[in-house]
Design an enzyme around this catalytic site. Structure first.
Site, short mmCIF file in Angstrom:
data_model
loop_
_atom_site.label_atom_id
_atom_site.label_comp_id
_atom_site.label_asym_id
_atom_site.label_seq_id
_atom_site.Cartn_x
_atom_site.Cartn_y
_atom_site.Cartn_z
N ASP A 223 0.15 -7.63 1.59
CA ASP A 223 0.54 -6.21 1.65
C ASP A 223 2.06 -6.04 1.78
OD1 ASP A 223 0.37 -3.50 1.61
OD2 ASP A 223 -0.80 -3.29 3.44
N HIS B 80 0.82 -1.22 0.00
CA HIS B 80 0.00 0.00 0.00
C HIS B 80 0.85 1.26 0.00
CE1 HIS B 80 0.27 -0.09 4.55
NE2 HIS B 80 0.36 1.22 4.36
N SER C 179 4.43 2.71 7.91
CA SER C 179 4.12 1.57 7.06
C SER C 179 5.34 1.12 6.25
CB SER C 179 2.99 1.91 6.09
OG SER C 179 1.79 2.12 6.77
#
Length: 284
Positions: free
Chosen positions: A110, A81, A183
């Site tokens: 992911d 992402h 992230s």
């Protein structure tokens, strides 16, 4: 004239420079305020269609995340992402900027692998043993991009659970704080071995609405064995954990040299396309 409202941080600057003749440069500047990768857009000369076409083809930084080296060849792990929708993913390290190449994506878990044309001094090894509850961990990354400071940030905690939301056994739950920008960052043990990859935290508004409380210290990472499978599936070299215990000085150096700030660059067309599904800067 200068417009720094879009993004500013440390020695890495993004913004717009307008020259006296009306031409503009929008993008990245070095620490001396010199434009990098210059792309000039013509001033408005009455041909609005041409100007609109030029602007739609330009790319600009719209989001950020974290990545880390997994070998000495420049292979970098991050979240899918973080790189999703990006027309360029740039890796920033020690005042230098490198444009990466996409190697592989694992949309379900992911994860993504990108590669840059430089050899890092250090990289993370994968922990051989599966994580256990109460294992001590450290998370490294760039929460909130570089708006607070350009230095890397770390948080410390433990493994709270061996499953993620909905009994997702590809993930672990940790109590170390995660923020937007973390992230794709490494979750490591105190020896500097990779335990997981930071991926998400509980959604504040959903938990408040469903349970009436503010969630605290409930964050998630993708297990290192999932990273291992992605590396093996794409013939990417990596190393397993070492047996010695790092001291704090060694661990800090490894974190600083192996963890990178990533910027996602998009055209106006992709900004509109991904605007509802991707977390972006306030004024991309």
């Amino acid at each position: 004239s200068w417009d720094w409202e879009k993004y500013k941080g440390g020695s890495i600057l993004f913004g717009t420079l307008t020259y006296p003749d009306g031409t503009t440069y929008e993008g990245e500047f070095d620490k001396y305020n010199n434009p990098k990768d210059i792309k000039l857009s013509p001033s408005d000369d009455g041909k609005s269609d041409n100007k609109s076409q030029s602007q739609s083809n330009d790319i600009r930084p719209v989001a950020s995340g974290t990545g880390f080296a997994i070998n000495e060849e420049g292979s970098i792990i991050t979240n899918n992402h973080v790189v999703d929708g990006c027309e360029a993913v740039k890796v920033h390290h020690k005042g230098e900027t490198y444009t990466s190449t996409m190697i592989a994506k694992d949309v379900i878990n992911d994860l993504a692998i990108i590669k840059v044309d430089f050899k890092p001094n250090y990289f993370f090894t994968l922990k051989e043993q599966d994580p256990s509850i109460l294992d001590e961990i450290v998370v490294a990354g760039y929460p909130f991009g570089m708006q607070i400071s350009s230095n890397i940030k770390v948080t410390k905690g433990i493994v709270s659970s061996l499953a993620g939301i909905g009994n997702n056994y590809s993930q672990i739950q940790i109590d170390a704080a995660l923020q937007p920008g973390n992230s794709g960052g490494p979750i490591i043990d105190l020896e500097g071995n990779l335990v997981g990859v930071a991926v998400s935290k509980l959604d504040l508004m959903t938990i408040v609405e469903d349970y009436g409380v503010v969630p605290e210290d409930t964050n998630f990472g993708i297990k290192s064995n999932v990273v291992k499978n992605l590396l093996l599936g794409n013939s990417i070299n990596f190393s397993s954990s070492k047996d010695y215990r790092s001291n704090n000085t060694d661990l800090v150096e490894k974190i600083n040299e192996s963890t990178f700030f990533l910027s996602c660059w998009m055209s106006q067309e992709n900004i509109k396309k991904y605007g509802d599904t991707k977390v972006m800067f306030k004024n991309p």
